[in-house]
Design a protein around this motif. Structure first.
Motif, PDB file in Angstrom:
ATOM      1  N   LEU A  66      52.579  26.258  35.282  1.00 22.99           N
ATOM      2  CA  LEU A  66      51.592  25.082  35.487  1.00 22.99           C
ATOM      3  C   LEU A  66      51.793  23.940  34.627  1.00 22.99           C
ATOM      4  O   LEU A  66      51.198  22.931  34.775  1.00 22.99           O
ATOM      5  CB  LEU A  66      50.265  25.631  35.135  1.00 22.99           C
ATOM      6  N   ILE A  67      52.688  24.100  33.427  1.00 21.58           N
ATOM      7  CA  ILE A  67      52.921  22.859  32.755  1.00 21.58           C
ATOM      8  C   ILE A  67      53.908  21.866  33.081  1.00 21.58           C
ATOM      9  O   ILE A  67      54.991  22.165  33.334  1.00 21.58           O
ATOM     10  CB  ILE A  67      53.283  23.263  31.216  1.00 21.58           C
ATOM     11  N   GLU A  68      53.505  20.771  33.399  1.00 21.85           N
ATOM     12  CA  GLU A  68      54.359  19.897  34.022  1.00 21.85           C
ATOM     13  C   GLU A  68      55.226  18.841  32.953  1.00 21.85           C
ATOM     14  O   GLU A  68      56.411  18.746  33.038  1.00 21.85           O
ATOM     15  CB  GLU A  68      53.574  18.539  34.847  1.00 21.85           C
ATOM     16  N   ARG A  69      54.554  18.673  31.915  1.00 22.13           N
ATOM     17  CA  ARG A  69      54.914  17.930  30.626  1.00 22.13           C
ATOM     18  C   ARG A  69      54.597  18.532  29.244  1.00 22.13           C
ATOM     19  O   ARG A  69      53.440  18.879  28.997  1.00 22.13           O
ATOM     20  CB  ARG A  69      54.633  16.383  30.784  1.00 22.13           C
ATOM     21  N   TYR A  70      55.356  18.459  28.403  1.00 22.09           N
ATOM     22  CA  TYR A  70      55.309  19.401  27.219  1.00 22.09           C
ATOM     23  C   TYR A  70      55.766  18.323  26.095  1.00 22.09           C
ATOM     24  O   TYR A  70      57.010  18.062  25.908  1.00 22.09           O
ATOM     25  CB  TYR A  70      55.855  20.555  26.954  1.00 22.09           C
ATOM     26  N   ASP A  71      54.682  17.716  25.225  1.00 23.91           N
ATOM     27  CA  ASP A  71      55.116  16.918  24.020  1.00 23.91           C
ATOM     28  C   ASP A  71      54.821  17.510  22.760  1.00 23.91           C
ATOM     29  O   ASP A  71      53.806  18.241  22.776  1.00 23.91           O
ATOM     30  CB  ASP A  71      54.281  15.307  24.126  1.00 23.91           C
ATOM     31  N   ILE A  72      55.446  17.349  22.008  1.00 23.60           N
ATOM     32  CA  ILE A  72      55.064  17.689  20.565  1.00 23.60           C
ATOM     33  C   ILE A  72      55.123  16.558  19.891  1.00 23.60           C
ATOM     34  O   ILE A  72      56.023  15.626  19.820  1.00 23.60           O
ATOM     35  CB  ILE A  72      56.036  18.871  20.006  1.00 23.60           C
ATOM     36  N   ALA A  73      54.052  16.583  19.065  1.00 19.73           N
ATOM     37  CA  ALA A  73      53.756  15.228  17.960  1.00 19.73           C
ATOM     38  C   ALA A  73      54.193  15.458  16.606  1.00 19.73           C
ATOM     39  O   ALA A  73      53.717  16.642  16.064  1.00 19.73           O
ATOM     40  CB  ALA A  73      52.300  14.673  18.269  1.00 19.73           C
ATOM     41  N   ILE A  74      55.065  14.606  15.921  1.00 20.96           N
ATOM     42  CA  ILE A  74      55.389  14.719  14.902  1.00 20.96           C
ATOM     43  C   ILE A  74      55.076  13.769  13.872  1.00 20.96           C
ATOM     44  O   ILE A  74      54.955  12.609  14.113  1.00 20.96           O
ATOM     45  CB  ILE A  74      56.792  15.026  14.673  1.00 20.96           C
ATOM     46  N   ALA A  75      55.069  14.054  12.665  1.00 20.05           N
ATOM     47  CA  ALA A  75      54.803  13.170  11.589  1.00 20.05           C
ATOM     48  C   ALA A  75      56.181  12.836  10.644  1.00 20.05           C
ATOM     49  O   ALA A  75      57.012  13.494  11.094  1.00 20.05           O
ATOM     50  CB  ALA A  75      53.678  13.614  10.475  1.00 20.05           C
ATOM     51  N   ASP A  76      55.987  11.743   9.902  1.00 22.27           N
ATOM     52  CA  ASP A  76      57.040  11.437   9.252  1.00 22.27           C
ATOM     53  C   ASP A  76      57.904  12.929   8.483  1.00 22.27           C
ATOM     54  O   ASP A  76      57.215  13.321   7.831  1.00 22.27           O
ATOM     55  CB  ASP A  76      57.035  10.231   8.230  1.00 22.27           C
ATOM     56  N   GLY A  77      59.003  12.873   8.596  1.00 23.85           N
ATOM     57  CA  GLY A  77      59.650  13.953   7.864  1.00 23.85           C
ATOM     58  C   GLY A  77      59.579  15.400   8.527  1.00 23.85           C
ATOM     59  O   GLY A  77      60.263  16.190   8.147  1.00 23.85           O
ATOM     60  N   ASP A  78      58.832  15.455   9.706  1.00 25.49           N
ATOM     61  CA  ASP A  78      58.907  16.640  10.304  1.00 25.49           C
ATOM     62  C   ASP A  78      60.140  16.919  11.272  1.00 25.49           C
ATOM     63  O   ASP A  78      60.740  16.034  11.573  1.00 25.49           O
ATOM     64  CB  ASP A  78      57.588  16.592  11.525  1.00 25.49           C
ATOM     65  N   GLU A  79      60.648  17.951  11.024  1.00 29.86           N
ATOM     66  CA  GLU A  79      61.913  18.342  11.933  1.00 29.86           C
ATOM     67  C   GLU A  79      61.626  19.415  12.642  1.00 29.86           C
ATOM     68  O   GLU A  79      61.944  20.775  12.186  1.00 29.86           O
ATOM     69  CB  GLU A  79      63.002  18.665  10.712  1.00 29.86           C
ATOM     70  N   PRO A  80      60.784  19.112  13.722  1.00 28.53           N
ATOM     71  CA  PRO A  80      60.635  20.439  14.765  1.00 28.53           C
ATOM     72  C   PRO A  80      61.709  21.141  15.202  1.00 28.53           C
ATOM     73  O   PRO A  80      62.496  20.558  15.567  1.00 28.53           O
ATOM     74  CB  PRO A  80      59.749  19.757  15.748  1.00 28.53           C
ATOM     75  N   ARG A  81      61.623  22.411  15.282  1.00 27.39           N
ATOM     76  CA  ARG A  81      62.610  23.404  15.557  1.00 27.39           C
ATOM     77  C   ARG A  81      62.949  23.270  17.124  1.00 27.39           C
ATOM     78  O   ARG A  81      64.199  23.612  17.575  1.00 27.39           O
ATOM     79  CB  ARG A  81      62.459  24.834  15.319  1.00 27.39           C
ATOM     80  N   SER A  82      61.820  23.040  17.965  1.00 22.36           N
ATOM     81  CA  SER A  82      61.884  22.709  19.320  1.00 22.36           C
ATOM     82  C   SER A  82      62.502  21.537  19.776  1.00 22.36           C
ATOM     83  O   SER A  82      62.704  21.171  20.901  1.00 22.36           O
ATOM     84  CB  SER A  82      60.752  23.074  19.949  1.00 22.36           C
ATOM     85  N   ALA A  83      62.851  20.444  18.707  1.00 26.88           N
ATOM     86  CA  ALA A  83      63.586  19.470  19.300  1.00 26.88           C
ATOM     87  C   ALA A  83      64.947  19.377  19.934  1.00 26.88           C
ATOM     88  O   ALA A  83      65.725  20.376  19.295  1.00 26.88           O
ATOM     89  CB  ALA A  83      63.688  18.456  17.990  1.00 26.88           C
ATOM     90  N   GLY A  84      65.031  18.946  20.974  1.00 25.69           N
ATOM     91  CA  GLY A  84      66.353  19.165  21.699  1.00 25.69           C
ATOM     92  C   GLY A  84      66.276  20.163  22.947  1.00 25.69           C
ATOM     93  O   GLY A  84      66.971  20.541  23.526  1.00 25.69           O
ATOM     94  N   ALA A  85      65.105  21.065  22.803  1.00 23.33           N
ATOM     95  CA  ALA A  85      64.893  22.215  23.706  1.00 23.33           C
ATOM     96  C   ALA A  85      64.637  21.441  25.067  1.00 23.33           C
ATOM     97  O   ALA A  85      63.923  20.644  25.116  1.00 23.33           O
ATOM     98  CB  ALA A  85      63.918  23.090  23.410  1.00 23.33           C
ATOM     99  N   ASP A  86      65.151  22.380  25.974  1.00 16.82           N
ATOM    100  CA  ASP A  86      64.777  21.705  27.581  1.00 16.82           C
ATOM    101  C   ASP A  86      63.346  21.576  27.761  1.00 16.82           C
ATOM    102  O   ASP A  86      62.453  22.556  27.586  1.00 16.82           O
ATOM    103  CB  ASP A  86      65.340  22.885  28.546  1.00 16.82           C
TER     104      ASP A  86
END
Lengths: 283, 267
Positions: A126-146
């Protein structure tokens, strides 16, 4: 109810306003949420968690002094999804997507940190678009995931989502009113916001580990939270998450918010079949 | 000739299409029920499962066990009323207990400072209530709080019966019911619809449908007893015409894990 308990606690606890006020310090300023007077306290060191804080006399919000700047949200936590095990963000997103019951959902998670749930969330049909919001210095583990779009907090100011998830964010905000309002404003008119945090219940502060975490600026009450939400036009619902029962997290709550009464009814109806709010599984 | 039940009928709650099913209790192949299960709202109508308490009495544990208040011990209705009074946050509340059966909780509830009066209503005045309302007199008086503990599953015509119940509510009134909620898991493992007299097994969707038809909101909260002997499908169902009451419920559960019930004797 909380005010009553706060009052009773303040008179009887060893960390009361009368005997633990920081002598000689100027009076505490007004509450950042409701502008009511606050009282200064120092929690009695117990297991080395002594800390000064102010308590609002009206809404009960605790402002924790000496907070360190919010660190880059990269540390591992038990709530985080791993490569092998879904975490809290996925459980929240799946339940919310099902109860919203429509396709094409635009979804945002605030600062998911070390959670590996991004790809799982993006794959929910059901989810068409998934964004994750980051602040300075955040290194989200999901970055780069499909299917996962990483965006800066400033970049989403004018974006609106069907589902906004902010897990363990509220206590980190620099400005409790503006920061919380910013999260809420990310939802579209029928959108759902899901917050997870501990809610202060008037218990003796000394014994609560939550207040001792150095990065925590705030210990919210339902009253304080509801005031900000109401000002933004949101209804509030509160549920006990499954993980709170499994790990005896007495004050952990999932808070569901929407401007739309119909969306709120969908939340309530969903709990006809769910005894607890779906969350990460206990290890 | 024996009268027969039509295999397929419209749902008596939402008028959606239903499926006729025979369900056998998983622990006893000789216990079976026949039902119509709605494919839209999920409502389960149990066919031909009557029990007349006026004629047959209160024999099983569910109608005489720990959930039923006695002279010396509070039961579930008392705890439901305490939650309802917290949500109302008014003085001089007028309370109606529907289907009280043998419960003497009216006595305990009437002692609460926030209560003005407690009225009971049932097929007969089984519990010697001093203020008894005949069932056909519903809607003739206004109540701030209506309690119905294990009653909804006995109602044979929900659309009519719920309108009648809601007609007892004052403009800001709250109706708190306790019942099991069908969660779409396999019915052969649910004892609830097999209990004699249980003719309506509601889903959250069917109760939402009935609330909407009367312009009300509905909420589902977990009583403490659901974590123990009553089972995980037990809910308190809270109806109100005001979002305020729903918000107050949310606040209540911000500092409490579960709704109070008969195994919660802190008060």
């Amino acid at each position: 109810m909380i005010r009553d308990r706060l009052g009773a606690g303040d008179r009887s606890s060893s960390s009361t306003a009368s005997n633990a006020t920081v002598n000689g310090d100027p009076p505490a300023g007004p509450c950042k949420v409701c502008s009511a007077p606050t009282t200064p306290h120092v929690s009695t060191p117990e297991a080395a968690i002594g800390r000064s804080y102010t308590a609002c006399t009206l809404c009960g919000l605790l402002e924790l002094d000496g907070s360190v700047e919010t660190p880059a949200n990269t540390g591992a936590a038990k709530r985080h999804g791993s490569a092998k095990r879904p975490g809290r963000e996925f459980a929240i997103a799946l339940f919310a997507a099902e109860l919203l019951g429509r396709s094409g959902l635009r979804t945002l998670t605030w600062r998911p940190g070390n959670s590996a749930d991004g790809q799982r969330v993006a794959r929910i049909p059901l989810i068409e678009r998934y964004d994750i919001a980051i602040a300075d210095g955040d290194e989200p583990r999901s970055a780069g995931a499909d299917g996962v779009n990483v965006v800066g907090i400033e970049a989403i100011e004018h974006e609106r989502y069907d589902l906004v998830i902010a897990s363990e964010i509220l206590q980190l905000l620099d400005d409790p009113v503006e920061g919380f309002a910013q999260i809420l404003r990310g939802a579209n008119p029928s959108g759902l916001v899901v917050i997870t945090t501990d809610l202060y219940d008037g218990s003796p502060v000394d014994k609560l580990r939550f207040h001792a975490a150095p990065e925590h600026h705030w210990f919210w009450t339902i009253d304080a939270l509801s005031r900000v939400a109401r000002n933004e036009g949101f209804f509030v619902d509160v549920r006990l998450p499954e993980i709170a029962v499994h790990r005896n997290l007495v004050r952990k709550r999932f808070v569901y918010l929407s401007r739309d009464p119909e969306t709120m009814q969908r939340v309530r109806t969903a709990f006809g079949a769910e005894i607890h709010a779906p969350s990460e599984m206990a290890e | 000739m024996k009268p027969t039940t039509p295999a397929a009928e419209a749902c008596i709650v939402c008028e959606g299409p239903t499926t006729f099913k025979t369900v056998t209790w998983h622990r006893n192949p000789d216990r079976r029920i026949f039902l119509n299960n709605c494919g839209v709202c999920g409502f389960v109508r149990v066919v031909d499962n009557p029990w007349n308490y006026a004629e047959k009495g209160f024999s099983d544990n569910s109608t005489s066990g720990p959930r039923v208040g006695t002279e010396s011990r509070t039961g579930r209705e008392f705890h439901m009323a305490m939650l309802g009074l917290d949500l109302l946050d008014i003085d001089n509340a007028r309370v109606l207990i529907l289907g009280a059966g043998l419960s003497r909780d009216w006595l305990h509830i009437s002692r609460d400072d926030r209560v003005d009066s407690v009225t009971t209503s049932d097929l007969e005045n089984f519990n010697q209530s001093p203020d008894f309302l005949e069932l056909d007199q519903q809607g003739t008086r206004e109540f701030d709080l209506v309690i119905a503990c294990e009653v909804l599953e006995h109602l044979t015509n929900p659309r009519v019966d719920f309108v009648q119940i809601f007609s007892n509510l004052s403009s800001r009134g709250v109706f708190v019911a306790s019942t099991n909620i069908y969660d779409f898991s396999p019915l052969e493992r649910h004892w609830y619809p097999f209990i004699p007299g249980h003719v309506s097994y509601h889903s959250a969707g069917s109760l939402e449908c009935l609330a909407r038809a009367s312009g009300l909101r509905v909420d589902f909260r977990v009583p403490l007893v659901a974590t123990q002997r009553a089972g995980r499908r037990k809910r308190y169902v809270i109806f109100s015409g005001h979002d305020d009451a729903m918000s107050t419920a949310a606040n209540w559960f911000a500092t409490n894990w579960y709704a109070p019930s008969e195994i919660d004797n802190r008060r």
